[in-house]
Enzyme design. Structure first.
Site: not given
Length: 453
Positions: A55, A57, A131
């Site tokens: 996917d 983002d 992160d």
């Protein structure tokens, strides 16, 4: 303000042809409306690594209430941080507003985990909130360059997983990052930076603060994958597995138990490679089987009961213990129970019982489970029993009944309690709804492919 490094289109391999149509529509719609819009995170990282992303983002300076009117199929989700889900057919493009820096105003729990995070910021601030450095790379739809604030491109070249900022603080903000470090490292065949790895074992108990439902999803990402065996090893090395499955961690120190779980994980990886369906129910049934099997043996001895009710009670107990740490939705726990409950019934090789068992909705999944048990076992009797059921499905007359040892031991070398002769009675079994003591077919089959493994 830190000036980012820009990697021009001629200097990187990411092409618009590699990006999903829904992601491109989202990027261009936001750009045409006057907003900044970037593809970010795992999509950019995987394309740079030569992997097809699952996917994509999008990150933007548009706030959720500004994004929503631009797309008819946009839905706002999340409490800790509001996210826009933009749907194009079966594709959902997760679109988030740039996040602002962490301040004393952010609400935290006693462990340091952030509870509320709807503060918006700039592109640079958003990058520093990501992160890992390799997840903080932004594909700019305006000129097709890649924007890098954190030396993520260099870490991609070096094959390093590195947290942005102080590792202990970042893990305390979101302990799931410890799981992600292992998963991404194995997926890309990267190493975890020494400073990033150092606090994991000490901070592993922080996973207890994460909602059990979220951990269910994270475990699926780790173990319903091609790298499942490596991920299991990493979880155990860093002391994370015992936080997720305390009832199982001790048992996996036994080589035969670990061998079975690894065989099941290889089975899942092989199915993924072959584009065959895989099932969370089969995965969790395999993962918890050593604990269920051990407890069923204890119950048979303690209560002098037969194998089927012992297996049912053991399954209920182990699931109850597990869901205190990692949630298992009923649409998966019910088929798991069926898979376990059918294992003792494979010992019943008389013609009528065998043919009736083959009509059970979960027969194929339970049979595949039996094959994994036989494959990982050094027990000849269990292998013979699995071979008998393979031959039995070929049609025509049933094959000769397997050796008495295979029937009486179930292939584990432990004799079953002597079965008492019972009069056949009418009525229904209260637990399963089956007549004559037979376990009823589960109504949960829609969530698991018939041959899922």
């Amino acid at each position: 303000m830190t000036l980012p490094r820009r990697i021009l289109r001629a200097e990187h391999p990411v092409s618009r042809s590699m990006i999903s149509s829904g992601t491109l529509k989202t990027l261009y719609t936001l750009k045409d409306a006057g907003y900044e819009a970037y593809m970010v995170g795992g999509g950019v990282r995987d394309l740079l690594a030569g992997i097809e992303p699952k996917d994509f983002d999008v990150a933007t300076n548009a706030h959720p209430e500004q994004v929503k009117p631009l797309f008819r199929s946009c839905r706002l989700v999340g409490r800790r941080f509001v996210i826009c889900h933009v749907r194009f057919g079966d594709e959902i493009v997760e679109t988030t507003t740039f996040r602002g820096p962490i301040t004393d105003l952010h609400k935290r729990d006693e462990t340091g985990r952030i509870l509320s995070d709807n503060e918006y910021g700039t592109l640079e601030q958003d990058a520093l909130r990501r992160d890992f450095t390799i997840n903080a790379l932004y594909y700019d739809i305006r000129d097709f360059s890649i924007v890098d604030f954190t030396s993520g491109i260099e870490d991609m070249k070096q094959g390093v997983i590195r947290l942005i900022g102080d590792p202990e603080l970042r893990y305390r903000e979101d302990p799931v990052r410890m799981l992600r470090a292992i998963r991404i490292a194995n997926k890309l065949r990267f190493r975890i930076d020494e400073a990033t790895a150092a606090p994991i074992a000490r901070l592993a108990p922080l996973l207890k603060e994460i909602p059990a439902a979220r951990l269910f999803d994270e475990v699926l990402k780790l173990l319903l994958s091609r790298e499942a065996e490596d991920n299991l090893y990493g979880l155990r090395v860093y002391g994370l597995f015992r936080q997720l499955f305390p009832a199982l961690d001790r048992l996996l120190k036994q080589p035969d138990k670990l061998k079975f779980v690894n065989a099941a994980l290889r089975n899942t990886a092989d199915r993924i490679d072959k584009d065959l369906p895989v099932s969370p129910a089969f995965l969790y049934a395999s993962l918890l089987w050593p604990a269920v099997e051990a407890r069923a043996k204890e119950i048979r001895i303690e209560q002098a009961c037969e194998s089927v009710p012992a297996m049912q009670q053991a399954g209920d107990e182990i699931i109850t213990r597990t869901i205190a740490c990692v949630a298992i939705p009923k649409r998966f726990s019910l088929p798991m129970r069926d898979i376990w409950d059918l294992q003792p019934r494979f010992e019943q090789t008389t013609s009528n019982r065998a043919r009736r068992l083959m009509t059970h909705p979960k027969f194929r999944a339970a049979y595949d489970f039996l094959l994994v048990r036989a494959e990982s076992s050094g027990d000849a009797a269990l292998k013979e029993l699995a071979h008998w059921w393979t031959e039995a499905q070929k049609g025509g007359d049933l094959p000769p009944v397997p050796t008495e040892e295979a029937i009486e031991t179930g292939g584990d070398g432990n004799a079953m309690p002597e079965r008492k002769k019972r009069r056949r009675r009418g009525g229904r079994n209260r637990r399963s709804g089956a007549s004559n003591g037979e376990h009823a077919d589960s109504a949960s089959g829609a969530d698991m492919a018939p041959d899922a493994g």
